[in-house]
Design a protein around this motif. Structure first.
Motif, PDB file in Angstrom:
ATOM      1  N   LYS A  32       0.858  -1.186   0.000  1.00  0.00           N
ATOM      2  CA  LYS A  32       0.000   0.000   0.000  1.00  0.00           C
ATOM      3  C   LYS A  32       0.889   1.229   0.000  1.00  0.00           C
ATOM      4  N   SER A  33       0.548   2.160  -0.897  1.00  0.00           N
ATOM      5  CA  SER A  33       1.309   3.391  -0.992  1.00  0.00           C
ATOM      6  C   SER A  33       0.381   4.505  -1.449  1.00  0.00           C
ATOM      7  N   ASN A  34       0.416   5.623  -0.759  1.00  0.00           N
ATOM      8  CA  ASN A  34      -0.405   6.793  -1.087  1.00  0.00           C
ATOM      9  C   ASN A  34      -1.887   6.443  -1.212  1.00  0.00           C
ATOM     10  N   GLY A  35      -2.367   5.593  -0.336  1.00  0.00           N
ATOM     11  CA  GLY A  35      -3.775   5.228  -0.323  1.00  0.00           C
ATOM     12  C   GLY A  35      -4.186   4.228  -1.389  1.00  0.00           C
ATOM     13  N   LYS A  36      -3.229   3.732  -2.168  1.00  0.00           N
ATOM     14  CA  LYS A  36      -3.534   2.748  -3.207  1.00  0.00           C
ATOM     15  C   LYS A  36      -2.928   1.398  -2.823  1.00  0.00           C
ATOM     16  N   GLU A  37      -3.584   0.338  -3.292  1.00  0.00           N
ATOM     17  CA  GLU A  37      -3.111  -1.015  -3.036  1.00  0.00           C
ATOM     18  C   GLU A  37      -2.628  -1.621  -4.348  1.00  0.00           C
TER      19      GLU A  37
END
Length: 184
Positions: free
Chosen positions: A132-137
């Motif tokens: 998960k990074s910057n609210g994305k999976e």
């Protein structure tokens, strides 16, 4: 027996033979796979959430090395032996860079699979997970492990070596035994 029955039997044998040939051809050239979840070094990582110690790049390949469609993205870092090649592929447009992930990004490791190419016979182990990074999976695959050809040539069972993965503080210098991929 009439001529029509004989011609029917001949046609059936020819069609059956062609079908059998196509089946064997497909079975020979298809990529084979087997789970590595219970084999070291993968067994010590599967089911864990790790922190990436280095900056990594997330990208999507046009011609995928990873046949698992549930994990469409590939993860790479500068410690990867193919790093320069990956950068060249990004530059010429063969792969699309999705994101650069900073050190400290968490990756949940879920499974590992050994793929064996049906044409070349070369194998490549891949570990899969979710980050998960910057609210994305992102569902990612990380190709990890190289066969030492000289050890393999002399039939030394422990012939797989592993470069330092982005979640490792230091490289594991041991050699490991991995199975060849299953036929189906």
């Amino acid at each position: 027996m009439t001529t029509g029955k004989i011609m029917g039997i001949i046609a059936l044998v020819i069609v059956g033979g062609i079908g059998l040939f196509i089946f064997f051809l497909y079975a020979t050239i298809k990529t084979k796979s087997t789970s590595l979840n219970k084999y070291e070094p993968f067994s010590e990582w599967i089911g864990k959430t790790v922190v990436l110690h280095t900056e990594t790049m997330l990208f999507k390949e046009q011609m995928r090395m990873n046949p698992n469609s549930k994990y469409p993205y590939t993860l790479a870092d500068s410690l990867n032996p193919g790093w320069e090649y990956i950068l060249a592929l990004v530059e010429n447009g063969s792969v699309t860079k999705i994101a650069t992930l900073p050190a400290g990004t968490e990756l949940s490791l879920e499974r590992a699979v050994q793929y064996t190419n049906g044409v070349s016979g070369s194998s490549y182990p891949t570990i899969f997970g979710t980050l998960k990074s910057n609210g994305k999976e992102y569902k990612v695959g990380y190709q990890w492990g190289d066969l030492d050809l000289s050890k393999n040539h002399y039939k030394i069972e422990k012939s797989w070596k592993f470069h330092q993965a982005p979640w490792q503080a230091e490289q594991d210098t041991a050699f490991y035994a991995l199975p060849k991929a299953d036929f189906w």
